[in-house]
Design an enzyme around this catalytic site. Structure first.
Site, PDB file in Angstrom:
ATOM      1  N   GLY A 172       2.845   2.196  10.814  1.00 55.73           N
ATOM      2  CA  GLY A 172       3.790   3.299  10.641  1.00 55.73           C
ATOM      3  C   GLY A 172       4.522   3.684  11.916  1.00 55.73           C
TER       4      GLY A 172
ATOM      5  N   HIS B 299      -9.493   1.069   5.067  1.00 56.22           N
ATOM      6  CA  HIS B 299      -8.190   1.227   5.742  1.00 56.22           C
ATOM      7  C   HIS B 299      -8.385   2.122   6.967  1.00 56.22           C
ATOM      8  CE1 HIS B 299      -4.072   2.369   6.578  1.00 56.22           C
ATOM      9  NE2 HIS B 299      -3.723   1.285   5.909  1.00 56.22           N
TER      10      HIS B 299
ATOM     11  N   ASN C 128       0.862  -1.186   0.000  1.00 57.56           N
ATOM     12  CA  ASN C 128       0.000   0.000   0.000  1.00 57.56           C
ATOM     13  C   ASN C 128       0.896   1.232   0.000  1.00 57.56           C
ATOM     14  OD1 ASN C 128      -1.797   2.048   0.522  1.00 57.56           O
ATOM     15  ND2 ASN C 128      -2.396   1.329   2.558  1.00 57.56           N
TER      16      ASN C 128
ATOM     17  N   GLU D 217      -5.030  -5.050  10.560  1.00 59.92           N
ATOM     18  CA  GLU D 217      -4.017  -4.026  10.792  1.00 59.92           C
ATOM     19  C   GLU D 217      -4.309  -3.303  12.097  1.00 59.92           C
ATOM     20  OE1 GLU D 217      -2.065  -2.749   6.823  1.00 59.92           O
ATOM     21  OE2 GLU D 217      -3.795  -1.482   7.155  1.00 59.92           O
TER      22      GLU D 217
ATOM     23  N   GLU E 260      -6.838   4.533   7.974  1.00 59.98           N
ATOM     24  CA  GLU E 260      -6.690   5.959   7.671  1.00 59.98           C
ATOM     25  C   GLU E 260      -7.951   6.518   7.005  1.00 59.98           C
ATOM     26  OE1 GLU E 260      -2.947   5.370   5.680  1.00 59.98           O
ATOM     27  OE2 GLU E 260      -2.099   4.791   7.612  1.00 59.98           O
TER      28      GLU E 260
ATOM     29  N   LYS F 189       0.091   4.238  -0.127  1.00 54.96           N
ATOM     30  CA  LYS F 189      -0.561   5.401   0.502  1.00 54.96           C
ATOM     31  C   LYS F 189      -0.345   6.638  -0.392  1.00 54.96           C
ATOM     32  CE  LYS F 189      -0.181   3.113   4.900  1.00 54.96           C
ATOM     33  NZ  LYS F 189      -0.084   3.204   6.343  1.00 54.96           N
TER      34      LYS F 189
ATOM     35  N   SER G 138       3.854  -2.250  10.145  1.00 58.42           N
ATOM     36  CA  SER G 138       5.313  -2.307  10.308  1.00 58.42           C
ATOM     37  C   SER G 138       5.931  -3.628   9.851  1.00 58.42           C
ATOM     38  CB  SER G 138       5.706  -1.985  11.756  1.00 58.42           C
ATOM     39  OG  SER G 138       5.256  -0.685  12.108  1.00 58.42           O
TER      40      SER G 138
ATOM     41  N   GLY H 282       5.133   1.368   4.491  1.00 60.27           N
ATOM     42  CA  GLY H 282       6.446   1.974   4.261  1.00 60.27           C
ATOM     43  C   GLY H 282       7.435   1.084   3.524  1.00 60.27           C
TER      44      GLY H 282
HETATM   45  P1  13P Z   1       3.300   0.346   7.625  1.00 60.53           P
HETATM   46  O1  13P Z   1       3.786  -0.933   6.994  1.00 60.53           O
HETATM   47  O2  13P Z   1       4.010   1.554   7.119  1.00 60.53           O
HETATM   48  O3  13P Z   1       3.237   0.239   9.117  1.00 60.53           O
HETATM   49  O4  13P Z   1       1.769   0.534   7.117  1.00 60.53           O
HETATM   50  C1  13P Z   1       0.879  -0.502   7.255  1.00 60.53           C
HETATM   51  C2  13P Z   1      -0.351  -0.173   6.513  1.00 60.53           C
HETATM   52  O5  13P Z   1      -1.145   0.652   6.943  1.00 60.53           O
HETATM   53  C3  13P Z   1      -0.584  -0.854   5.233  1.00 60.53           C
HETATM   54  O6  13P Z   1      -1.868  -0.626   4.774  1.00 60.53           O
END
Ligand code: 13P
Length: 257
Positions: A179, A101, A11, A173, A103, A13, A219, A241
């Site tokens: 993150g 998600h 992802n 998640e 977010e 983002k 992560s 990330g």
């Molecule tokens: P990270 O791998 O950056 O923690 O993000 C996870 C995520 O939200 C994937 O959708």
């Protein structure tokens, strides 16, 4: 031993413009040559404006990479300024659409009603939804993480047929692990991924529960993916990330080698 094909989804983002996305997918195409892509499905979820470019590289270089949207409109078409429909994604060769998600839930107020409508919109367009669920830190600390996550799951999949439920991908998640560098332990991931599978079993029976892929996200890196994937009910990862670097994401995809 599970017969589910592992799925590693990146992802992006709101990162990488189309030129940067192009460079990443080209490099990923090279690096995936060292990965047995018959044994793992690799997916990227770029920003909408990158998808046409991703399609072009994937098709011209025959890269074994599927792709999809980070979101999808609940509506088919019409006066919904700023939204992108499932049909539009499908027309770009997309296979997946992420839904709900954390977010989106946090910054766009998406609740179970919205995620359920988006899950159905994805199926209606011939896309596989990746429904994201997971608890904030507060619920984890109160020991309510399973209950909270299953409520999101049950709301998101309400009204699906058994056939749809077998195809959907669920991504667990935990919000506190996204993150933050704070990865859930493999046992934490396994606990909730199993509960998700058992909830699907209770609603749709064994064949759905045994077929559905449940991913862990939060992560994930090449240094922790092998241990996470060692857990029985973890069928893949939703990677943020670490999916922005081709070398690192290809290592995650090649976790079996
Ligand atoms: P990270 O791998 O950056 O923690 O993000 C996870 C995520 O939200 C994937 O959708």
């Amino acid at each position: 031993m599970s017969t589910r094909t592992p799925l590693m989804a990146g992802n992006w983002k709101m990162n990488l413009d189309w030129k940067q996305g192009l460079a990443l997918v080209e490099e990923l195409g090279e690096r995936l040559k060292d990965v047995d892509t018959s044994a793992v499905e690799v997916v990227v979820l770029p920003p909408f404006v990158d998808i046409r470019t991703v399609q072009t590289v994937v098709e011209s270089d025959r890269i074994p990479l599927a792709y999809g949207g980070q979101d999808i409109s609940a509506h088919e078409s019409g006066a919904y300024t700023g939204e992108v429909s499932g049909q539009m994604l499908k027309a770009l060769g997309a296979s997946y659409a992420a839904v709900g998600h954390s977010e989106r839930r946090e910054y766009h107020g998406e609740d179970e009603q919205v995620t359920n409508a988006k899950v159905k919109a994805a199926f209606a367009a011939g896309l596989v939804p990746i429904l994201c669920v997971g608890e904030p830190l507060e619920q984890r600390q109160a020991g309510k993480h399973v209950e909270y996550t299953l409520a999101q799951l049950e709301g998101g999949i309400e009204g699906l047929t058994a056939e749809q439920a077998a195809q959907i991908v669920i991504a667990y998640e935990p919000v506190w692990a996204i993150g933050t560098g704070e990865v859930a332990t493999p046992d934490d991931a396994q606990e909730v991924c199993r509960e998700i599978r058992e909830a699907l079993r209770a609603i749709h029976g064994d064949s759905v529960a045994d077929a559905v892929r449940v991913l862990y996200g939060g992560s994930v890196k090449s240094s922790n993916v092998v241990e996470l994937m060692g857990k029985e009910d973890v069928d893949g990862a939703l990677v943020g990330g670490a999916s922005l670097k081709a070398e690192e994401f290809a290592k995650i995809a090649g976790f079996q080698s």
